[in-house]
Design a protein around this motif. Structure first.
Motif, PDB file in Angstrom:
ATOM      1  N   ASN A 115     -12.055   2.385   0.211  1.00 21.77           N
ATOM      2  CA  ASN A 115     -12.431   3.633   0.875  1.00 21.77           C
ATOM      3  C   ASN A 115     -12.566   4.762  -0.139  1.00 21.77           C
ATOM      4  N   SER A 170      -5.596  -4.219   3.401  1.00 23.11           N
ATOM      5  CA  SER A 170      -6.402  -3.196   4.057  1.00 23.11           C
ATOM      6  C   SER A 170      -6.711  -2.079   3.065  1.00 23.11           C
ATOM      7  N   GLY A 218      -7.422   2.519   2.561  1.00 28.48           N
ATOM      8  CA  GLY A 218      -7.045   3.816   3.104  1.00 28.48           C
ATOM      9  C   GLY A 218      -7.586   4.984   2.308  1.00 28.48           C
ATOM     10  N   THR A 268      -2.013  -5.391   8.589  1.00 24.46           N
ATOM     11  CA  THR A 268      -2.544  -4.512   7.544  1.00 24.46           C
ATOM     12  C   THR A 268      -2.697  -5.229   6.206  1.00 24.46           C
ATOM     13  N   LEU A 298      -3.758  10.480   6.976  1.00 26.14           N
ATOM     14  CA  LEU A 298      -4.083   9.241   6.278  1.00 26.14           C
ATOM     15  C   LEU A 298      -4.847   8.321   7.219  1.00 26.14           C
ATOM     16  N   PHE A 350      -4.844   6.476  -2.318  1.00 26.31           N
ATOM     17  CA  PHE A 350      -4.253   5.341  -1.609  1.00 26.31           C
ATOM     18  C   PHE A 350      -4.179   4.194  -2.607  1.00 26.31           C
ATOM     19  N   TRP A 407       2.624   5.878  12.921  1.00 26.00           N
ATOM     20  CA  TRP A 407       1.280   5.318  12.939  1.00 26.00           C
ATOM     21  C   TRP A 407       0.678   5.372  14.347  1.00 26.00           C
ATOM     22  N   LYS A 429      -4.269   5.832  12.058  1.00 26.26           N
ATOM     23  CA  LYS A 429      -4.022   7.131  11.441  1.00 26.26           C
ATOM     24  C   LYS A 429      -2.524   7.373  11.312  1.00 26.26           C
ATOM     25  N   HIS A 456       0.861  -1.181   0.000  1.00 24.62           N
ATOM     26  CA  HIS A 456       0.000   0.000   0.000  1.00 24.62           C
ATOM     27  C   HIS A 456       0.900   1.234   0.000  1.00 24.62           C
ATOM     28  N   HIS A 495      -6.431   4.695   7.808  1.00 29.66           N
ATOM     29  CA  HIS A 495      -6.160   3.351   7.319  1.00 29.66           C
ATOM     30  C   HIS A 495      -7.078   2.390   8.042  1.00 29.66           C
ATOM     31  N   THR A 496      -7.726   1.488   7.306  1.00 29.65           N
ATOM     32  CA  THR A 496      -8.804   0.687   7.889  1.00 29.65           C
ATOM     33  C   THR A 496      -8.647  -0.791   7.585  1.00 29.65           C
TER      34      THR A 496
END
Length: 538
Positions: free
Chosen positions: A167, A112, A114, A109, A122, A473, A150, A137, A44, A124-125
């Motif tokens: 996202n 994942s 973002g 991650t 940023l 992202f 992070w 974040k 990513h 990030h999920t």
């Protein structure tokens, strides 16, 4: 045939081949190595408004090639490889020095998603295992600082686990999080009291090989979302939670993960009432289930005016079949298609025949004349690789790890090198056309009139465009939140100081350009400036 006739025929065929097949040096574009060893393979990637780049891999990958600072190990008794992990799985690249600094990420991650928030943070999920319901974040800082890192949000989590979700920032500045494996729903950040909202379209678009993962999501200028999964697309009114339009089926089979095509929305321009979506490439249907590494990809592209009265897909073919290609919107409004392979499918060790030639998609050319083949690279960028537009107009290439862990003594090794590709507009023979932005605002409000001043070596002929490019992202062959907005401008007027002054109007609302940071490019005769950053605020 006599010997002399044979030699003449051979020489004639050689001349035909020599003058009709371009050599590598004859094709547009140049490559350069920025970082010989970043320490991690980036799954990513995102560019921040401080001109730094966040690169991020899985945390359960085992040892990377970059250590964390002393006494900064991650302790995770559930990690299958390293219970005490002292290796970095995220780094920050400084574009000015090409140096990398290790970052600390705590939860997994893997696959994942973002998106940048309006303040440039940023978000990030999700991910796998202990990252399944996590929000994280990264708040950027000056590259000379070592403070930013992070942050795992402790008092909030996803309502539903998100693995392979997408996202998209909304006109309000909220983030909508769409889908994921076994998650046929959407939810928002900041979280709403309603939590996850069912979105049955994702179930309807699913087949046995799960081509509803990492759905392609684009915010249309009418405020609705274009959402594509498998081979189906809808226009989604997220405020009312209803589908307001079903689009025709896209021929050619599934396109998103794991079939691994790519998608981009063309530049928004003029009165911003029209939006066109392009989707290119993908694996043959069934290649993923059969674990076929040599099934040829297909090279078809579909293009549809999503906001039109009777939208239909217009089909065309790329010069190369391609899976796992990244579609990067350039400052000019053209699209660079780069990375990927010509056979197989997405997944660990499931592709072959890397596609080394980038392709330029020129949307304003007639059907059949839109593609231009560019200078090939030498580094295969396959599964888990990324491509991002940089403020200087180059394209950053990172990652490629087709293996479950890091492997180097194999045909397609884990790739730790970071490269940059320079499109033809950065060639030396166009340097005297390249504008330099010397005055521009740092903040803009919607609909605001403002000025930009540039200098250009040669006298300006025609209109200098001023275009806003988002910082998306990038992951798994799709750039989440990518968009380019061409502003309404006046003719460039020279002043007594040798500058050209351009009158501009900011986007009218968040439907055209959601709030946040954008790269501002001045484009003169197809040649973009180095961008300056501007924050678009409500």
């Amino acid at each position: 045939m006599t010997t002399s006739n044979f030699l003449f025929l051979f020489f004639f065929i050689f001349l035909i081949h020599f003058f009709t097949v371009p050599s590598r040096a004859d094709l547009p574009g140049t490559w350069e190595l920025l970082v010989p060893d970043a320490g991690i393979a980036s799954m990513h990637t995102a560019v921040t408004h401080y001109n730094t780049v966040v690169l991020l891999d899985r945390t359960d990958i085992g040892p990377s090639r970059k250590r964390l600072p002393p006494h900064h190990c991650r302790n995770d008794p559930n990690d299958p490889i390293l219970k005490k992990d002292c290796y970095a799985h995220s780094v920050l690249l400084d574009l000015e020095t090409n140096s990398v600094r290790p970052l600390m990420i705590l939860t997994d991650t893997w696959c994942s998603s973002g998106q940048f928030l309006p303040d440039g943070t940023l978000l990030h999920t999700g991910g796998d295992l202990d990252g399944f319901r996590k929000f994280r974040k990264f708040t950027p800082c000056e590259s000379s600082s070592s403070v930013c890192d992070w942050e795992e949000l402790q008092n909030v989590q996803l309502s539903e686990g998100r693995w392979y979700s997408t996202n998209q920032i909304l006109p309000t500045g909220e983030i909508i999080i769409v889908g994921g494996r076994a998650a046929s729903s959407v939810e928002y950040f900041p979280p709403r009291e309603t939590g996850a909202v069912e979105f049955p379209f994702l179930t309807q678009a699913e087949d046995k090989q799960h081509d509803n993962l990492y759905p392609y999501v684009h915010l249309l200028p009418n405020g609705h979302l274009f959402i594509f999964a498998n081979n189906k697309a809808v226009m989604y009114d997220f405020t009312a939670n209803k589908i307001v339009r079903d689009y025709p089926i896209l021929d050619g089979g599934p396109r998103n993960y794991p079939s691994a095509g790519s998608s981009a929305m063309l530049a928004l321009t003029e009165d911003y009432s029209s939006a066109t979506i392009v989707i290119c490439g993908g694996a043959q249907f069934g290649a993923y289930l059969q674990r076929s590494t040599d099934t040829p990809a297909h090279g078809s592209c579909g293009r549809i005016e999503a906001t039109g009265e009777n939208p239909v897909w217009e089909m065309e073919d790329m010069p190369f079949a391609r899976i796992m290609g990244d579609m990067v919107m350039l400052p000019t409004g053209e699209i660079l298609i780069i990375n990927g392979a010509q056979a197989g499918t997405q997944g660990f060790e499931m592709a072959s025949n890397p596609c080394l030639n980038p392709v330029l998609y020129r949307p304003n050319e007639p059907l059949g004349l839109r593609f231009m083949t560019l200078n090939p690279g030498t580094v295969p960028r396959m599964y888990h690789s990324t491509a991002n537009l940089l403020p200087d107009g180059r394209i950053l290439l990172a990652g490629s790890n087709p293996h479950f862990f890091y492997k180097f003594a194999v045909e397609f090794p884990t790739e730790l090198r970071i490269e940059a590709f320079s499109p033809e507009y950065l060639s030396a023979d166009r340097a005297n056309l390249r504008p330099v932005i010397v005055e521009s605002p740092e903040k803009l409000k919607y609909g605001e009139d403002f000025g930009v001043a540039v200098t250009v070596e040669l006298p300006v002929v025609g209109i200098i465009e001023v275009n806003l490019a988002s910082a998306p992202f990038s992951t798994h062959s799709f750039s989440q939140g990518q968009r380019l907005v061409k502003l309404k401008v006046t003719s460039a007027i020279p002043d007594d100081a040798g500058k050209y002054r351009i009158g501009c109007t900011a986007p009218p609302d968040g439907k055209v350009a959601p709030p946040g940071y954008y790269m501002v490019f001045a484009v003169n005769q197809g040649v973009p400036s180095v961008a300056r950053w501007v924050q678009l605020v409500v």
